[in-house]
Design an enzyme around this catalytic site. Structure first.
Site, PDB file in Angstrom:
ATOM      1  N   ASP A   1      79.842   0.551 -19.543  1.00 27.88           N
ATOM      2  CA  ASP A   1      80.443   0.233 -18.250  1.00 27.88           C
ATOM      3  C   ASP A   1      79.385   0.028 -17.186  1.00 27.88           C
ATOM      4  O   ASP A   1      79.526  -0.839 -16.329  1.00 27.88           O
ATOM      5  CB  ASP A   1      81.420   1.344 -17.829  1.00 27.88           C
ATOM      6  CG  ASP A   1      82.774   1.124 -18.452  1.00 27.88           C
ATOM      7  OD1 ASP A   1      83.242  -0.029 -18.435  1.00 27.88           O
ATOM      8  OD2 ASP A   1      83.356   2.079 -18.987  1.00 27.88           O
TER       9      ASP A   1
ATOM     10  N   HIS B   1      86.997  -2.314 -26.525  1.00 30.04           N
ATOM     11  CA  HIS B   1      87.115  -1.058 -27.265  1.00 30.04           C
ATOM     12  C   HIS B   1      87.451  -1.254 -28.738  1.00 30.04           C
ATOM     13  O   HIS B   1      87.059  -0.445 -29.568  1.00 30.04           O
ATOM     14  CB  HIS B   1      88.071  -0.116 -26.548  1.00 30.04           C
ATOM     15  CG  HIS B   1      87.382   0.514 -25.379  1.00 30.04           C
ATOM     16  ND1 HIS B   1      87.379  -0.083 -24.149  1.00 30.04           N
ATOM     17  CD2 HIS B   1      86.600   1.616 -25.288  1.00 30.04           C
ATOM     18  CE1 HIS B   1      86.635   0.648 -23.325  1.00 30.04           C
ATOM     19  NE2 HIS B   1      86.155   1.680 -23.986  1.00 30.04           N
TER      20      HIS B   1
ATOM     21  N   CYS C   1      75.644   7.739 -23.987  1.00 30.47           N
ATOM     22  CA  CYS C   1      76.604   7.549 -25.074  1.00 30.47           C
ATOM     23  C   CYS C   1      77.094   6.106 -25.133  1.00 30.47           C
ATOM     24  O   CYS C   1      78.063   5.799 -25.806  1.00 30.47           O
ATOM     25  CB  CYS C   1      77.772   8.513 -24.943  1.00 30.47           C
ATOM     26  SG  CYS C   1      78.578   8.437 -23.354  1.00 30.47           S
TER      27      CYS C   1
ATOM     28  N   GLU D   1      78.732   5.731 -14.843  1.00 30.71           N
ATOM     29  CA  GLU D   1      79.197   4.438 -15.361  1.00 30.71           C
ATOM     30  C   GLU D   1      79.272   3.353 -14.293  1.00 30.71           C
ATOM     31  O   GLU D   1      79.481   2.191 -14.615  1.00 30.71           O
ATOM     32  CB  GLU D   1      80.594   4.584 -15.982  1.00 30.71           C
ATOM     33  CG  GLU D   1      80.639   5.593 -17.110  1.00 30.71           C
ATOM     34  CD  GLU D   1      81.935   5.527 -17.876  1.00 30.71           C
ATOM     35  OE1 GLU D   1      81.977   4.843 -18.897  1.00 30.71           O
ATOM     36  OE2 GLU D   1      82.908   6.181 -17.426  1.00 30.71           O
TER      37      GLU D   1
END
Ligand code: PEP
Ligand code: MG
Length: 759
Positions: free
Chosen positions: A630, A365, A677, A606
């Site tokens: 993911d 992240h 996304c 995901e």
């Protein structure tokens, strides 16, 4: 054997440089298997030769002098075959070459094992004996284990060695480079600033001080505070401790005396080190000595010394300048063992040009945040001795995933050229803001953005984003010290909603766990990515979930552009429970007199389990959004945060492409719109394929949005579909990547993915 192995590895780990590492290995291994000779031959890649780098038992004078070509001798054969060779009498083997000057004539038995680190051959570890005999199975097993364990240390020491050579600011002719993975493309050149978490002794960087007197005084103040602290703890525990345990506190205090640890540290400061660095060195040496002891009680004392060191460090850090007071140089390249989103906030953005993290990968992240800020970033540079690079000049190449420490002027010039080329491409994209993302045959593709920080909003609007496809709400949670209140959250969310109104804003409910910890809500798990993550946490804590939903709903009052999105969903039950809680929040707020419009609700796809339930989910929600970051990690079983397997994390894997195509087709059967996304949408090639698959919205970081728009405007929808048909039948990720690059080049879009790089 295990204990011997443990000790050798520990000693090797503590050795200061490559020479000492090799020296410890040959001495200890020779002794452990009671043999006559142990030697290490390291591969010199440039010269394609094995150099004898250390020996115990052969002529010491031949070290550094004797070498063999890669296809010479039994050593060469071990390297070629990448397996051990165990011979009763080496001289009778057809590949045998006698190495002059080593004195190896009298040795017969030979066992050589390759030293391999991450598929790269580093050298060969050899033992020899006078007797004519084969080394037995347990000796061979020991050597293989030893070599596998030592490979990483040798690789690291090789890298560190080159840093030591250059840290006195002489130029390194070979432009020593360190490999990592790209976190954000782009090139940066500037001085390294090392940032470490507080009270982490191992992470303290080496620094020199000019004002030695002041540094000694600072250390003495910290010492006095630690003494007081230990006395206070001792007093408060006095009644609960036995007398021998109480004595331990006195031992601690004595250790701090001038003729013990305290004195040693002051001596190092007087030699020019800053107090924190001196502390790290002295504590490290003592910890090392204690942990090598055979007596388990004494070995345990290493922990006490470490603890003492940490306490002193805390006081030193408290008395030193706070992060906000540090003067960051122009063009700072921030270097950290583990880059965190919070660290990104510490450096003034106008000074920050690049980021390097020893741990983590391109899908961590911190890297995703860096991409949204458009800062060239390298992740997983595992061999970089980061504590030793403070102040050194660095070239960060975010395209190939390499960092050059103290590079030559020639290389700097080459990379300055790359930066100029990049600036040109970006300047060419500036005029696109007001233009739609429309293909040459008139197909319109909505381009939305992913946000997390408030600064992202301005950048996104500036680049012509038509909505927010993913607002990572955990980011504002991560840069705080406690859970934000409903009012705090409401104010933060309102800024995003207001800035984009009437355009849609998709707010994801708190997605913590995995690599997104909250310091005030620790989750310790062996397998965090398969553990308590995303919706699993928030459904177990409805009080946290409800506060967040209420804050979102209140923030959208009067704007009505809110879409709520649920992360990491694996079952229909989770969707139903979430919808029930959202309905409860809507109702509650309406009863309190708020004017709440029912928000749109969506789920993220995901995990593989969700892929096969898309239609079921689609019947229950208003939209579907694919989290391909993911999804890729779970489909391929590759931890997105682990640099060791970063090269296996391939978004263009045929299985990932098949799954992405399947999701759209399934959702459209229920007439539900599908967005994506994940980071794949931010890659011009990925965006073309996703558009061709039928995705209704692409959401990406604001940095890449103009490039994606340029790519889509440069191609027809028909051409994109033909490209997809060509790609989707290829069964190998590398071939897919190669086909994509060459097609993009043919279409004149090659410069979007990479400028011309130095060789
Ligand atoms: C994803 O997984 O693709 C996604 C968008 O969510 P995150 O990267 O925040 O896990
Ligand atoms: Mg995700």
């Amino acid at each position: 054997m295990l204990e011997t192995l443990r000790k050798i590895v520990q000693e090797v780990n503590a050795a200061a440089d490559l020479e000492s590492v090799l020296d410890v290995i040959v001495r200890r291994v020779q002794r452990a298997i009671r043999t006559d000779v142990c030697s290490i031959y390291l591969l010199d890649r440039q010269r394609e030769r094995y150099m004898l780098m250390a020996t115990q038992g052969l002529n010491q004078k031949s070290v550094g002098r004797v070498s063999l070509s890669v296809d010479e001798g039994i050593v060469g054969l071990v390297g070629q075959r990448a397996e051990p060779i165990n011979l009763e009498d080496a001289a009778t083997h057809s590949a045998f070459t006698y190495l002059k000057g080593t004195g190896e004539k009298k040795f017969h038995a030979f066992l050589g094992v390759p030293i391999i680190h991450h598929r790269t051959l580093l050298g060969v570890l050899v033992v020899q004996q006078k007797l004519i005999r084969k080394f037995d199975e347990s000796e061979e097993a020991f050597m293989v284990t030893m070599s596998a364990q030592l490979a990483g240390v040798i690789a690291h020491a090789e890298a560190t060695g080159s840093i030591l050579q250059i840290s006195d600011h002489t130029k390194n002719e070979a432009d020593r480079k360190f490999e990592g993975v790209s976190g954000c493309i782009g090139v940066a050149i500037g001085p390294a600033v090392v940032m470490t978490p507080l009270a982490d002794l191992d992470g303290v960087p080496d620094r020199k001080v000019d004002d030695i007197k002041a540094e000694v005084a600072t250390f003495k103040r910290a010492l006095a505070q630690v003494r007081r602290d230990i006395k206070r703890v001792g007093r408060s525990l006095a009644k609960r401790l036995r007398s021998e345990e109480r004595e331990l506190f006195d031992v601690y205090i004595r250790m701090l005396d001038d003729n013990a640890l305290g004195g040693e540290i002051i001596a190092r400061i007087k030699a020019g080190s800053w107090a924190q660095g001196a502390l790290k060195q002295v504590i490290g040496e003592h910890v090392q000595q204690f942990s090598m002891m055979d007596d388990p009680y004494l070995r345990e004392r290493a922990t006490d010394i470490k603890d003492l060191g940490r306490r002193m460090l805390t006081f030193l850090q408290e008395s030193g300048p706070s992060l906000s007071e540090i003067v960051f140089p122009e063009n700072t390249i921030l270097v950290a063992d583990e880059l965190t989103p919070a660290m990104l906030g510490e450096v003034p953005t106008e000074k920050l040009v690049g980021l390097i993290s020893v741990h983590g990968s391109g899908n961590s992240h911190a890297a995703i945040l860096a991409r949204s800020m458009g800062i060239p970033t390298l992740m997983g540079v595992v061999d970089l001795p980061y504590t030793r690079v403070e102040g050194l000049n660095v070239i960060l190449d975010g395209y190939s995933g390499r960092a050059f420490i103290n590079p030559s002027d020639d290389l700097i010039q080459c990379y300055q050229e790359v930066i100029r080329e990049e600036d040109e491409v970006n300047a060419g994209l500036e005029g696109l803001k007001e233009l739609p993302a429309e293909t040459t045959d008139g197909y319109r593709m909505p381009l939305w953005v992913n946000t997390g920080l408030i600064a992202d909003v301005a950048r996104a609007l500036d680049r012509g984003a038509e909505g927010i496809g993913l607002y990572r709400t955990e980011i504002p949670f991560m840069i705080r010290d406690f859970f934000p209140s409903e009012q705090d959250q409401m104010e933060t969310y309102r800024k995003q909603l207001e800035a984009f109104a009437p355009r849609p804003v998709t707010m994801r409910t708190l997605d913590i766990g995995g690599d997104k910890p909250l310091s005030y809500f620790p989750i310790k798990e062996d397998n965090p990515f398969l553990g308590w993550r995303g919706i699993r946490v928030t459904l177990d804590h409805p009080e946290i979930f409800l506060v967040q939903i209420r804050a979102m709903l209140r923030a959208a009052e009067g704007l009505d552009n809110l879409r709520i999105m649920l992360p990491m969903v694996t079952s229909v039950r989770e969707v139903d429970e979430s919808k029930r809680l959202i309905a409860q929040a809507v109702e509650g707020l309406r009863e309190e007199g708020h004017n709440i419009t029912q928000p749109l609700i969506g789920v993220m796809i995901e995990v593989p389990a969700a892929v096969y339930q898309v239609r079921r989910f689609a019947r229950r929600v208003d939209f579907i959004s694919v989290g391909s970051n993911d999804l890729t990690q779970y489909l391929l079983a590759v931890d997105r945060n682990n640099p060791r397997v970063a090269d296996l994390y391939v978004p263009y894997h045929p299985a990932v492409l098949k799954a992405l195509q399947f999701i759209v087709l399934e959702a459209h059967k229920e007439n539900v719109s599908v967005s994506i996304c994940g980071e794949m949408a931010a890659d011009p090639a990925g965006a073309i394929l996703l558009m061709a698959m039928g995705y209704d919205v692409l959401s990406m970081n604001a940095t890449n949005l103009p490039k994606v728009k340029f790519a889509l405007r440069g191609i027809s929808f028909e051409r994109a579909k033909a490209l997809l048909s060509e790609i989707i039948v290829i069964g190998d990720a590398d071939k897919i990547q190669a086909a994509l690059s060459s097609r993009l080049k043919e279409m004149g879009l090659g410069q979007l993915t990479q400028p011309t790089m130095p060789d």
